[in-house]
Enzyme design. Structure first.
Site, PDB file in Angstrom:
ATOM      1  N   LYS A  36       0.860  -1.325  -0.011  1.00 45.82           N
ATOM      2  CA  LYS A  36      -0.153   0.167  -0.029  1.00 45.82           C
ATOM      3  C   LYS A  36       0.842   1.302   0.059  1.00 45.82           C
ATOM      4  CE  LYS A  36      -4.168  -1.952   0.213  1.00 45.82           C
ATOM      5  NZ  LYS A  36      -5.371  -1.783  -0.758  1.00 45.82           N
ATOM      6  N   ASP A  82       0.082   0.003  -4.426  1.00 46.03           N
ATOM      7  CA  ASP A  82      -1.566   0.264  -4.725  1.00 46.03           C
ATOM      8  C   ASP A  82      -1.711   1.724  -3.932  1.00 46.03           C
ATOM      9  OD1 ASP A  82      -4.266   0.347  -5.039  1.00 46.03           O
ATOM     10  OD2 ASP A  82      -4.725  -1.360  -3.449  1.00 46.03           O
ATOM     11  N   GLU A 107      -1.176   0.525  -9.207  1.00 44.70           N
ATOM     12  CA  GLU A 107      -2.355   0.180  -8.935  1.00 44.70           C
ATOM     13  C   GLU A 107      -3.167   1.354  -8.670  1.00 44.70           C
ATOM     14  OE1 GLU A 107      -3.101  -3.330  -6.595  1.00 44.70           O
ATOM     15  OE2 GLU A 107      -5.522  -2.981  -6.390  1.00 44.70           O
ATOM     16  N   ASP A 114      -8.356  -0.461 -10.667  1.00 50.24           N
ATOM     17  CA  ASP A 114      -9.125  -1.099  -9.550  1.00 50.24           C
ATOM     18  C   ASP A 114     -10.394  -0.356  -9.270  1.00 50.24           C
ATOM     19  OD1 ASP A 114     -10.158  -2.099  -7.314  1.00 50.24           O
ATOM     20  OD2 ASP A 114      -8.318  -2.059  -6.235  1.00 50.24           O
ATOM     21  N   LYS A 173     -12.491  -7.487  -8.413  1.00 51.41           N
ATOM     22  CA  LYS A 173     -13.408  -7.949  -7.557  1.00 51.41           C
ATOM     23  C   LYS A 173     -14.551  -8.158  -7.760  1.00 51.41           C
ATOM     24  CE  LYS A 173     -10.025  -5.088  -4.774  1.00 51.41           C
ATOM     25  NZ  LYS A 173      -9.660  -3.721  -4.269  1.00 51.41           N
TER      26      LYS A 173
HETATM   27 MG   LIG Z   1      -6.545  -1.844  -4.930  1.00 48.63          MG
END
Ligand SMILES: [Mg+2]
Length: 368
Positions: free
Chosen positions: A163, A188, A213, A238, A262
Site C-alpha cells: 500500500k 497500490d 494500482e 481497480d 473484485k
Molecule cells: Mg486496490
C-alpha cells in the site's frame, strides 16, 4: 430458478489489527451476507464494501439497506434463469455494484448447488489451483514492513503488493528495494494521487515495479490514460472499474495495462466474467482482488481466480491473516503448489458458522 426467500445479514467482523490504506483505517470489516433460497435449496453470497464510503461510494450499512429496500424485492418470487437475467432485473437501479454483487454471488452459488456443478466450472474455469500474492498495508515502521516482506519472500510468494500513500511513499520504496533488489513488487495507491503528481510517478519508474494500482481518482479513466502515456510502469485499474462498460472505455483510451477484478466492486460474478473476457480480447491480463471478506466471500474470489487470463497472482488471503476466528465454519487456508509457491485450490464455498453469524450480526432482514 425461482427465488423464494432472501435473507440479509449485515456483520461487523473485528480485524486482528487495523487495515491502513490511502483511504483510511478499518478496525472491523463491515460485510453483508445473503442467504438465497429456491424450493428446499439455499446458498450464500457475500459483499464487503467496508465500514465507510471511502474505498468506493458504497458501505456495509448502505448496501444492506439498498438490497433490502430495492434489489431483493425486485427478485423475490421471480424465475431467474441466469446471472445476466439477474443483472437485467436490477439494471433499473443505477450503480450500487457492491449491493448487486450480494445477490449475484448468492445466485451463482445457488446455481452451482442446483446443478451440482462446482462454482469455478460453472464460471468456465479449467484449472483447479492457482498461486496467490502477498499484500501489506501501511505499517508503524519500515522495520515492521521489511520483516513482513522477509516472511513473504521466505514463504515464496511470487509477488508482493505494498500500500502506498503520502508519508509512506518514495522512502518506503527505497528501503524495500535496497533490502530486496529482485522480488516482484507493485504498489497500490487506492486513488490517493492526482495527475499533478506526475513527477512522483516518473520517479517510481526507477523502482522496476510490476504495476502501479489505481494511482488517480476512483472515478477517473482519462487522467489515467494521460499518466500511462508518460510513465513506463504499467498502470492497473481497480476502483475506476465498477462495470464492464468502464473496461471498454479504458481499453479505447489506453488507461491501463492491467485490470484488478473484485466481484463486489463490479456487481458480482456475472460482470467479473464479462470484464475478464473483455480484458482477454484486448490482450490485457487481469487479476483477482480482495476486500477482507470472510472465507465465504474469499471462496467466491478463489473460484473466479481459476479462470484463464487471471495470470497475475491474486490478492486472496488465509482467514488467519485478518481474523482470530473466521465467520465461516471452514476458514480459508493456503496450500503449497507443485512449484513451491503458496496458492489456493477450488473448493465448495464455505458457509457461515451460525453462532458466529449471530454474534457478529448488527442488522438482518428476511423477505419471503
Ligand atoms: Mg486496490
Amino acid at each position: 430458478m425461482r427465488i423464494d426467500r432472501i435473507e440479509l445479514f449485515h456483520v461487523a467482523m473485528p480485524l486482528i489489527y487495523p487495515w491502513k490504506t490511502a483511504y483510511g483505517e478499518d478496525v472491523a470489516c463491515h460485510s453483508v451476507l445473503c442467504r438465497l433460497t429456491s424450493g428446499s435449496v439455499h446458498a450464500w453470497g457475500e459483499s464487503a464494501p467496508l465500514t465507510a464510503p471511502c474505498y468506493s461510494p458504497e458501505w456495509g450499512g448502505g448496501i444492506f439497506q439498498c438490497a433490502k429496500e430495492w434489489l431483493a424485492p425486485a427478485l423475490l418470487g421471480r424465475e431467474i434463469p441466469s446471472g445476466y437475467a439477474l443483472q437485467e432485473h436490477l439494471a433499473v437501479y443505477k450503480g450500487n455494484p457492491f449491493a448487486k454483487a450480494l445477490l449475484d454471488t448468492a445466485w451463482w452459488n445457488l446455481q452451482s448447488r442446483l446443478t451440482n456443478t462446482p462454482l469455478h466450472r460453472l464460471l468456465g474455469a479449467t484449472r483447479g489451483e492457482v498461486t496467490v500474492g502477498a499484500d501489506f498495508g501501511v505499517m508503524d515502521s519500515f522495520d515492521d514492513l521489511l520483516t513482513a516482506i522477509d516472511g513473504a519472500v521466505a514463504a515464496r510468494f511470487p509477488r508482493v503488493k505494498l500500500k502506498f500513500r503520502p508519508g509512506w511513499d518514495i522512502p518506503m520504496l527505497t528501503a524495500v528495494r535496497k533490502r530486496f533488489p529482485d522480488p516482484v513488487f507493485h504498489i497500490d495507491c487506492n486513488s490517493g494521487y492526482r495527475l499533478d503528481d506526475l513527477s512522483l510517478f516518473q520517479q517510481i519508474d526507477e523502482f522496476r515495479l510490476a504495476m502501479i494500482e489505481q494511482p488517480l481518482p476512483h472515478d477517473d479513466l482519462l487522467d489515467h490514460a494521460q499518466l500511462q502515456s508518460k510513465i513506463r510502469t504499467p498502470v492497473c485499474l481497480d476502483e475506476s472499474v465498477t462495470h464492464p462498460r468502464h473496461v471498454v472505455q479504458a481499453i479505447a483510451q489506453k488507461s491501463c495495462q492491467y485490470v484488478n477484478v473484485k466481484p463486489g466492486r463490479v456487481g458480482g460474478l456475472t460482470n467479473a466474467v464479462k470484464i475478464k473476457n473483455l480484458c482477454q480480447q484486448a490482450g490485457i491480463p487481469s487479476w483477482v482482488g480482495g476486500m477482507l471478506e470472510s472465507a465465504l466471500g474469499a471462496g467466491l474470489c478463489v473460484s473466479l481466480a481459476m479462470l484463464d487470463n487471471f495470470t497475475y497472482p491474486a490478492d486472496i488471503f488465509p482467514s488467519s491473516r485478518f481474523y482470530h476466528e473466521d465467520l465461516c465454519e471452514r476458514p480459508l487456508e493456503l496450500i503449497r503448489l507443485a512449484d513451491g509457491t503458496p496458492g489456493v485450490k477450488a473448493e465448495p464455498t464455505p458457509e457461515p458458522h451460525s453462532g458466529r453469524l449471530e454474534k457478529l450480526c448488527v442488522e438482518r432482514a428476511r423477505l419471503g
